[in-house]
Design an enzyme around this catalytic site. Structure first.
Site, short mmCIF file in Angstrom:
data_model
loop_
_atom_site.label_atom_id
_atom_site.label_comp_id
_atom_site.label_asym_id
_atom_site.label_seq_id
_atom_site.Cartn_x
_atom_site.Cartn_y
_atom_site.Cartn_z
N ARG A 45 46.57 39.80 43.02
CA ARG A 45 46.26 39.21 41.72
C ARG A 45 47.09 39.95 40.68
NH1 ARG A 45 40.63 39.55 38.18
NH2 ARG A 45 41.68 41.25 37.15
N TYR A 82 41.97 41.40 29.02
CA TYR A 82 41.24 41.45 30.28
C TYR A 82 42.20 41.75 31.44
CZ TYR A 82 39.28 40.30 34.64
OH TYR A 82 38.92 40.40 35.96
N ASP A 88 43.72 35.53 37.02
CA ASP A 88 42.38 35.30 36.46
C ASP A 88 42.49 35.07 34.95
OD1 ASP A 88 39.71 35.28 35.81
OD2 ASP A 88 39.21 37.18 36.78
N HIS A 134 39.93 34.41 33.18
CA HIS A 134 38.67 35.00 32.73
C HIS A 134 37.98 34.18 31.63
CE1 HIS A 134 35.91 38.55 32.43
NE2 HIS A 134 36.24 38.61 33.70
N GLU A 151 42.13 31.46 38.43
CA GLU A 151 40.68 31.70 38.43
C GLU A 151 40.07 31.53 37.05
OE1 GLU A 151 39.78 35.57 40.01
OE2 GLU A 151 37.87 35.66 38.95
N GLU A 167 32.34 33.29 39.97
CA GLU A 167 31.85 34.66 40.15
C GLU A 167 30.56 34.89 39.35
OE1 GLU A 167 35.29 36.93 38.85
OE2 GLU A 167 34.32 37.37 36.94
N ARG A 185 33.79 31.16 44.18
CA ARG A 185 33.77 32.63 44.11
C ARG A 185 32.38 33.23 44.04
NH1 ARG A 185 37.18 36.05 43.33
NH2 ARG A 185 36.48 36.97 41.38
N GLU A 217 38.16 39.07 47.45
CA GLU A 217 38.67 40.03 46.45
C GLU A 217 38.32 41.45 46.90
OE1 GLU A 217 36.79 39.69 42.61
OE2 GLU A 217 38.44 40.74 41.62
N TRP A 260 34.54 36.78 26.71
CA TRP A 260 35.28 37.90 27.31
C TRP A 260 35.69 37.58 28.71
CZ3 TRP A 260 34.33 41.19 31.54
CH2 TRP A 260 35.35 42.15 31.72
O1 KDG Z 1 31.47 42.71 35.92
C1 KDG Z 1 32.47 41.78 35.60
C2 KDG Z 1 33.66 41.98 36.50
O2 KDG Z 1 33.27 42.01 37.83
C3 KDG Z 1 34.64 40.85 36.32
O3 KDG Z 1 35.11 40.85 35.01
C4 KDG Z 1 35.79 41.01 37.27
O4 KDG Z 1 36.62 38.83 36.73
C5 KDG Z 1 36.52 39.75 37.52
C6 KDG Z 1 37.16 39.61 38.81
O5 KDG Z 1 37.73 38.55 39.04
O6 KDG Z 1 37.12 40.55 39.60
MG MG Z 2 37.24 37.03 37.72
#
Ligand code: KDG
Ligand code: MG
Length: 403
Positions: free
Chosen positions: A147, A159, A210, A212, A236, A262, A283, A339, A403
């Protein structure tokens, strides 16, 4: 066999972890991860004050009934705190079953479907060059998938770009740190990163990214389209998944594969996205989606729609979760990728484990009974809880953002 004791361990070997230990009258115990980043003590309390008293005296082999007892029995269903607590119980019970039957948990989930669990590592840097060098570092370590995240010119932080390259940890001590964000700068910069990575590393390496949860559907469509020449393994979390119809718009504009989930807790979070084939990888992960009992149902449902698994595996998921993810990953038919953000040596010492990286891109759960993870309670006691939060994010003009 009967459950005679259940206790919650709170420790902070560099970051906070909540671990559930369930003990039986036959001397066998099991461990479950109950860590919810930035909200850890809420799960600890939910377990200790509400769930654990109902567990004593039950037969630990009845994983399905116990899962539904806590899911349906609460009346207040779903949500990250509830589902993380249920996941911890479920993981610990599968660990007990494996130990009692003297077999690794993957044998109880259908056995091995593959020889190893392909993982992706996290490369990041302040700029494209630094990120590219980090990707090279992973390639040297044998990773088949990486990644890549980079700092964005004009934004002091973003991020995925960490201070410590080996052990990425977004949570910070004290009150939440504030990041600033500009979608325009991000959308302009990211395709340049992947252009450089394909020039340097060729076309065999799997590359992931990602976003995010920071884009709108049309912005995600633009990003996906601009990344198509670099054929990502996945993009992602392009958009926060509250409005799931939005993912149709992304599909209309790009064939870049989409990974999501996630932050999902149940199959119902993903049902629409899966049924309409709006994503390619799910995820959802063992600790935040109700444990192995529930994650298997999500994976089976996803399989009908050609969706593969890609479980979350950040550092805030403890080695107990990582072990459970590997038993799941080696057995589930529609596995995609896992991951893997390495834990620090302090964390690994608190949680001795049998899983290992083979230097060729794969993790292996180990063949011992149960999940193959222990908790060194004496060592854990040396690291008391230390409050930490994930950052928050604002646009350049101060508007509160995702975030
Ligand atoms: O606790 C939040 C994190 O696990 C997250 O921000 C990590 O986005 C993330 C990832 O893809 O690992
Ligand atoms: Mg993520």
């Amino acid at each position: 066999m009967k459950i005679i004791r259940a206790t919650v361990n709170v420790t902070c070997p560099g970051r906070n972890f909540i671990t559930l230990k369930i003990e039986t009258d036959e001397g066998i115990y099991g461990l479950g991860d109950a860590t919810l980043n930035g909200r850890e003590l809420a799960v600890a309390s939910y377990l200790t004050d509400h769930l654990l008293p109902c567990l004593i005296g039950r037969d630990p082999f009845q994983t399905e009934d116990i899962w539904h007892y806590f899911y349906r029995g609460a009346y207040w269903r779903r949500g990250p705190v509830t589902m993380t607590a249920i996941a911890a119980i479920d993981m610990a019970l599968w660990d007990i079953k494996g130990k009692a039957l003297n077999t690794p948990v993957y044998n109880l989930l259908g056995g091995r479907s593959r020889s190893g669990v392909m993982v992706y590592g996290h490369a990041n840097g302040r700029d494209i060059e630094e990120t590219s060098d980090e990707v090279a570092h992973y390639v040297e370590m044998g990773y088949l998938a990486v990644r890549a995240q980079t700092g964005i010119p004009g934004l002091p932080s973003t991020y995925g770009v960490s201070k410590d390259k080996m052990y990425y940890e977004p949570a910070e001590k004290g009150l939440p740190v504030e990041n600033v964000w500009s979608t325009e700068k991000y959308l302009f910069h990211v395709p340049q990163l992947f252009e450089q990575l394909r020039l340097r590393f060729g076309h065999d390496l799997h590359l992931l990214h990602d976003a995010h949860h920071r884009l709108t559907p049309i912005e995600a469509g633009r990003l996906g389209k601009s990344l198509e020449p670099y054929h990502l393994f996945w993009l992602e979390d392009p958009v926060p998944a509250e409005l799931q119809e939005g993912f149709r718009l992304i599909r209309q504009h790009t064939i870049t594969p989409i990974a999501l989930g996630e932050v999902f807790n149940t199959i119902w979070d993903a049902e629409h996205l899966l049924r309409e084939q709006l994503i390619d990888y799910i995820r959802a992960t063992v600790v935040h989606a109700g444990g192995l009992t529930h994650l298997r149902k999500i994976a089976d449902f996803a399989a009908i729609y050609h969706v593969q698994t890609g479980c979350h595996g950040a550092t805030d998921l403890s080695p107990v979760s990582m072990a459970a993810a590997l038993h799941f990953g080696i057995s589930v038919p529609n596995f995609g990728i896992q991951e893997y953000m390495r834990h620090t040596p302090e964390t690994d010492a608190v949680f001795p484990h049998t899983y290992s990286y083979d230097g060729k891109g794969y993790l292996h759960p180990g063949d011992g009974p149960g999940l193959g993870v222990d908790l060194d309670e004496t060592l854990a006691a040396k690291y008391p809880y230390d409050r930490a939060y994930l950052p928050i994010n604002r646009k350049l003009d101060g508007t509160m953002f995702h975030w």
